[in-house]
Design a protein around this motif. Structure first.
Motif, mmCIF file in Angstrom:
data_model
loop_
_atom_site.group_PDB
_atom_site.id
_atom_site.type_symbol
_atom_site.label_atom_id
_atom_site.label_comp_id
_atom_site.label_asym_id
_atom_site.label_seq_id
_atom_site.Cartn_x
_atom_site.Cartn_y
_atom_site.Cartn_z
ATOM 1 N N UNK A 228 69.849 0.061 8.780
ATOM 2 C CA UNK A 228 69.857 -1.394 8.718
ATOM 3 C C UNK A 228 70.365 -1.975 10.032
ATOM 4 N N UNK A 229 71.395 -1.371 10.604
ATOM 5 C CA UNK A 229 71.877 -1.818 11.911
ATOM 6 C C UNK A 229 70.804 -1.632 12.980
ATOM 7 N N UNK A 230 70.104 -0.516 12.933
ATOM 8 C CA UNK A 230 69.039 -0.271 13.904
ATOM 9 C C UNK A 230 67.929 -1.317 13.783
ATOM 10 N N UNK A 231 67.607 -1.696 12.546
ATOM 11 C CA UNK A 231 66.566 -2.698 12.338
ATOM 12 C C UNK A 231 66.993 -4.057 12.872
ATOM 13 N N UNK A 232 68.238 -4.434 12.628
ATOM 14 C CA UNK A 232 68.737 -5.724 13.107
ATOM 15 C C UNK A 232 68.781 -5.756 14.635
ATOM 16 N N UNK A 233 69.087 -4.617 15.240
ATOM 17 C CA UNK A 233 69.195 -4.550 16.697
ATOM 18 C C UNK A 233 67.839 -4.457 17.389
ATOM 19 N N UNK A 234 66.782 -4.214 16.616
ATOM 20 C CA UNK A 234 65.458 -4.071 17.203
ATOM 21 C C UNK A 234 65.120 -2.654 17.627
ATOM 22 N N UNK A 235 65.989 -1.698 17.320
ATOM 23 C CA UNK A 235 65.742 -0.308 17.715
ATOM 24 C C UNK A 235 64.678 0.354 16.846
ATOM 25 N N UNK A 236 64.510 -0.126 15.616
ATOM 26 C CA UNK A 236 63.401 0.306 14.778
ATOM 27 C C UNK A 236 62.729 -0.940 14.215
ATOM 28 N N UNK A 237 61.465 -0.796 13.814
ATOM 29 C CA UNK A 237 60.724 -1.927 13.271
ATOM 30 C C UNK A 237 60.437 -1.654 11.795
ATOM 31 N N UNK A 238 60.689 -2.621 10.924
ATOM 32 C CA UNK A 238 60.496 -2.391 9.488
ATOM 33 C C UNK A 238 59.051 -2.056 9.132
ATOM 34 N N UNK A 239 58.883 -1.214 8.129
ATOM 35 C CA UNK A 239 57.568 -0.944 7.582
ATOM 36 C C UNK A 239 57.057 -2.158 6.816
ATOM 37 N N UNK B 254 58.060 -6.482 16.836
ATOM 38 C CA UNK B 254 58.107 -5.113 17.357
ATOM 39 C C UNK B 254 58.326 -5.139 18.872
ATOM 40 N N UNK B 255 59.317 -4.384 19.322
ATOM 41 C CA UNK B 255 59.633 -4.334 20.740
ATOM 42 C C UNK B 255 60.580 -5.414 21.207
ATOM 43 N N UNK B 256 60.937 -6.347 20.302
ATOM 44 C CA UNK B 256 61.893 -7.399 20.652
ATOM 45 C C UNK B 256 63.316 -6.932 20.392
ATOM 46 N N UNK B 257 64.258 -7.576 21.079
ATOM 47 C CA UNK B 257 65.673 -7.349 20.839
ATOM 48 C C UNK B 257 66.361 -8.710 20.789
ATOM 49 N N UNK B 258 67.372 -8.858 19.933
ATOM 50 C CA UNK B 258 68.130 -10.118 19.960
ATOM 51 C C UNK B 258 68.653 -10.377 21.370
ATOM 52 N N UNK B 259 68.638 -11.649 21.789
ATOM 53 C CA UNK B 259 68.958 -11.964 23.185
ATOM 54 C C UNK B 259 70.443 -11.812 23.503
ATOM 55 N N UNK B 260 71.307 -11.878 22.511
ATOM 56 C CA UNK B 260 72.745 -11.749 22.771
ATOM 57 C C UNK B 260 73.351 -10.810 21.737
ATOM 58 N N UNK B 261 73.401 -9.529 22.089
ATOM 59 C CA UNK B 261 73.827 -8.513 21.120
ATOM 60 C C UNK B 261 74.599 -7.404 21.811
ATOM 61 N N UNK B 262 75.585 -6.861 21.107
ATOM 62 C CA UNK B 262 76.313 -5.681 21.546
ATOM 63 C C UNK B 262 76.272 -4.648 20.438
ATOM 64 N N UNK B 263 75.964 -3.406 20.782
ATOM 65 C CA UNK B 263 75.698 -2.383 19.773
ATOM 66 C C UNK B 263 76.456 -1.095 20.073
ATOM 67 N N UNK B 264 77.079 -0.544 19.031
ATOM 68 C CA UNK B 264 77.629 0.808 19.087
ATOM 69 C C UNK B 264 77.076 1.547 17.874
ATOM 70 N N UNK B 265 76.071 2.383 18.112
ATOM 71 C CA UNK B 265 75.451 3.165 17.043
ATOM 72 C C UNK B 265 75.440 4.623 17.471
#
Length: 220
Positions: free
Chosen positions: A45-56, A69-80
């Motif tokens: 779910x975190x990966x989907x929100x971050x744009x690292x995966x695209x939902x089916x 698909x291929x987009x990322x939130x413009x202001x995000x910080x991620x530790x996964x």
């Protein structure tokens, strides 16, 4: 300020259902916790929100705009997962490079600020290859909060941290929403820490959102 809306999101990989019809909203100024056993769908779910995966199926909206698909939130910080940085660079250099990639106004100042917050300034000029596991985790947290992003996603942020590191992490997390209307989402198997820090707790089970509870943070 960021608002996140997850609508009927599903994700399948090789016919295996990782997420199944998940719907939830994340509002600015709040801290959310994701809990559940291994394989429950927290990290996906975190990966989907971050744009690292695209939902089916389904969609994720950031401030009313579909995350394509291929987009990322413009202001995000991620530790996964485990923090990964170029081993030959120091902690300071890694954060400066990341700040430059994020096009922050003053990469050096942003890096120094993040290093100070996570307690790494004394080891800032040490190469990443020489960092202990706890120091690597602190640098990963520093990268996630670098530049005060509007969305911060932390997956098992207490991994490898000692008692002092966990106390510092709690202090950092508590300061985020009140200071900048940030959306903070923490996925962790440590229920006590999630309950202590979070306003709202989302319980995941077998890729589904099982229930939503209130955390102790809601009364503070």
């Amino acid at each position: 300020m960021a608002e996140i809306k997850v609508s009927n999101v599903s994700k399948s990989i090789r016919s295996h259902h990782i997420l199944s019809d998940v719907s939830c909203n994340f509002d600015p100024g709040h801290i959310y916790g994701l809990v559940g056993s291994n394989g429950s769908g927290k990290t996906m779910l975190l990966r989907a929100i971050s744009g690292l995966i695209y939902p089916t199926a389904g969609k994720i909206e950031i401030n009313g705009k579909d995350l394509k698909r291929g987009d990322f939130p413009c202001s995000i910080g991620v530790l996964i997962n485990d923090p990964a940085f170029p081993k030959e660079f120091t902690g300071r250099q890694n954060l400066q490079h990341l700040a430059a990639i994020k096009k922050l106004p003053d990469p050096s100042a942003a890096a120094e600020n993040a290093l100070f917050k996570v307690g790494l300034r004394r080891n800032a000029d040490k190469r990443f290859s020489g960092y202990s596991l706890g120091m690597k985790q602190r640098l990963g947290i520093a990268a996630a909060i670098l530049g005060d992003p509007e969305i911060i996603l932390l997956d098992e942020p207490t991994n490898a941290l000692d008692t002092d590191g966990i106390a510092l992490l709690k202090e950092i997390i508590r300061s985020l929403p009140s200071r900048k209307n940030t959306v903070v989402i923490i996925a962790s198997h440590e229920l006590q820490i999630v309950q202590e820090l979070c306003d709202t707790i989302l319980v995941m089970k077998e890729g589904r959102l099982s229930r939503i509870d209130s955390g102790e943070g809601a009364s503070k």
